[in-house]
Design an enzyme around this catalytic site. Structure first.
Site, PDB file in Angstrom:
ATOM      1  CE  LYS A 254      37.198  39.257  38.889  1.00 20.90           C
ATOM      2  NZ  LYS A 254      36.115  39.452  39.848  1.00 20.90           N
TER       3      LYS A 254
ATOM      4  CE1 TYR B 138      68.494  52.966  37.966  1.00 19.92           C
ATOM      5  CE2 TYR B 138      66.873  51.191  37.856  1.00 19.92           C
ATOM      6  CZ  TYR B 138      67.622  52.177  37.234  1.00 19.92           C
ATOM      7  OH  TYR B 138      67.493  52.374  35.884  1.00 19.92           O
TER       8      TYR B 138
HETATM    9  C1  PLP Z   1      35.931  38.267  40.684  1.00 16.66           C
HETATM   10  C2  PLP Z   1      34.579  37.836  41.029  1.00 16.66           C
HETATM   11  C3  PLP Z   1      34.311  36.498  41.390  1.00 16.66           C
HETATM   12  C4  PLP Z   1      35.388  35.476  41.598  1.00 16.66           C
HETATM   13  O1  PLP Z   1      35.921  35.572  42.900  1.00 16.66           O
HETATM   14  P1  PLP Z   1      37.009  34.527  43.422  1.00 16.66           P
HETATM   15  O2  PLP Z   1      37.257  34.949  44.817  1.00 16.66           O
HETATM   16  O3  PLP Z   1      38.219  34.713  42.554  1.00 16.66           O
HETATM   17  O4  PLP Z   1      36.430  33.182  43.274  1.00 16.66           O
HETATM   18  C5  PLP Z   1      32.979  36.142  41.555  1.00 16.66           C
HETATM   19  N1  PLP Z   1      31.992  37.038  41.424  1.00 16.66           N
HETATM   20  C6  PLP Z   1      32.206  38.328  41.111  1.00 16.66           C
HETATM   21  C7  PLP Z   1      31.065  39.252  41.004  1.00 16.66           C
HETATM   22  C8  PLP Z   1      33.517  38.775  40.923  1.00 16.66           C
HETATM   23  O5  PLP Z   1      33.729  40.059  40.646  1.00 16.66           O
END
Ligand code: PLP
Length: 340
Positions: free
Chosen positions: A33, A248
């Protein structure tokens, strides 16, 4: 232009360690994601396939479509499709969502075991099964998500205990409703690395695969290696006298004569502005003044400057977590795969 390198050797090393924990590559669902945690969706997908990963987790239908040809299984965490797909599974996050999925859609039911974010309540399991059947959806799995797998507190155990109950009840309901046997999964990276003997059907692994998991006293975590490095390229350089200001609001003043160069990386690219004035690179090069939208200045004359190669270290300096450092990196930054 500022650029990113992705270290394939480190990525495969991390996947080797994760495979030891899951026992088989087939149980790894790589979380891709948010542009693969800023690493680049297609770049990481291609490497993962080369390694032998067959499952992926994304947030949206759009992300799922982009990687549809790479994986045999894709789980979408928070989107509802216009038409069902053979490969893509969709998450039911709330009872009220069930009627929005088209007939025959493959779904996975998220159950809230104590995080109180997404998922149906434990007490709604039976209602959910009833509505899933009525809507003619194909329920394949039941899962939950941990709020505190990376911390030492009792909520982690509480959620695990709740998930045991959820599994039992879901199995019973699946039989009652004549559904096929369900798969179950609850582990993110931290939970998988904590687990002494993992025996679920799948683990959803994100940050561990990217080499930035943090867990105290964990031998396997210590073997992980970050895969992403961010570089800026020099745009200009100047020799400053003692007492001159940079950037800045002139918040930085030279203590002595020094060479300050400006690099083409700023908060607009994802180099967090909270690093202004105090950031130090892995090569011990100090930032000079505020980070601006497309620029930041450092006390050095290097052509290409390594900004960070471990998002955990950068995150501490930005008072945040590696996840935010990584996902802040804009998709247009050029990403290239390197091998050590
Ligand atoms: C983002 C997410 C993960 C992954 O989590 P990590 O800590 O990066 O391993 C797993 N399950 C869900 C539902 C998530 O939203």
């Amino acid at each position: 232009m500022a650029f990113i390198t992705l270290n394939k050797t480190n990525f495969f090393n991390n996947l080797d360690i994760i495979t030891q924990l899951t026992c088989t590559k087939d149980k790894i669902a790589l979380v891709l994601k948010d542009n693969a945690y800023g690493h680049g969706l297609l770049e990481v997908a291609a490497m993962a396939v080369e390694y032998g990963i067959t499952k992926a987790v994304v947030r949206s239908c759009e992300e799922a479509q982009k990687i549809e040809n790479y994986f045999s299984y894709i789980l979408v965490l928070s989107d509802i499709p216009a038409t069902p797909s053979q490969k893509i599974r969709y998450t039911i996050n709330d009872l009220a969502q069930i009627k929005k999925f088209a007939k025959d859609t493959k779904v996975e039911l998220k159950v809230d075991s104590g995080m109180n974010r997404n998922g149906i309540e434990m007490s709604e399991l039976s209602a959910a099964f009833r509505q899933i059947q009525k809507q003619k959806l194909q329920l394949e799995a039941v899962f939950t998500h941990h709020s505190s797998a990376d911390e030492k507190n009792e909520i982690y155990d509480l959620q695990n205990n709740n998930f045991i109950k959820i599994k039992k009840e879901a199995q019973k309901l699946a039989q009652e409703y004549g559904f096929s046997p369900l798969r179950f999964h609850s582990c993110n990276s931290a939970a998988l690395f904590r687990e002494e003997d993992f025996n679920e059907d799948m683990a959803r692994v994100g940050i561990g695969a990217y080499g930035c998991l943090e867990l105290e006293d964990n031998e396997n975590v210590n073997k992980l290696a970050p895969i992403l490095a961010l570089y800026g390229e020099k745009l200009s350089s100047r020799l400053l006298k003692e007492g001159e200001c940079v950037g800045y609001s002139a918040t930085f003043k030279t203590q002595e004569q020094c060479r300050v160069s400006n690099y083409d990386i700023g908060y607009g690219d994802g180099f967090l502005r909270s690093c202004s004035n105090h950031y130090v690179t892995p090569q011990n090069i100090k930032i000079a003044g505020r980070i601006s939208m497309d620029n930041s200045s450092f006390i050095t004359d290097k052509e290409s400057l390594l900004i960070f190669n471990d998002a955990r270290v950068a995150a501490k300096q930005a008072s945040t977590i590696s996840y935010e450092v990584l996902t802040s990196l804009k998709p247009y930054l050029k990403r290239s795969v390197i091998e050590q």
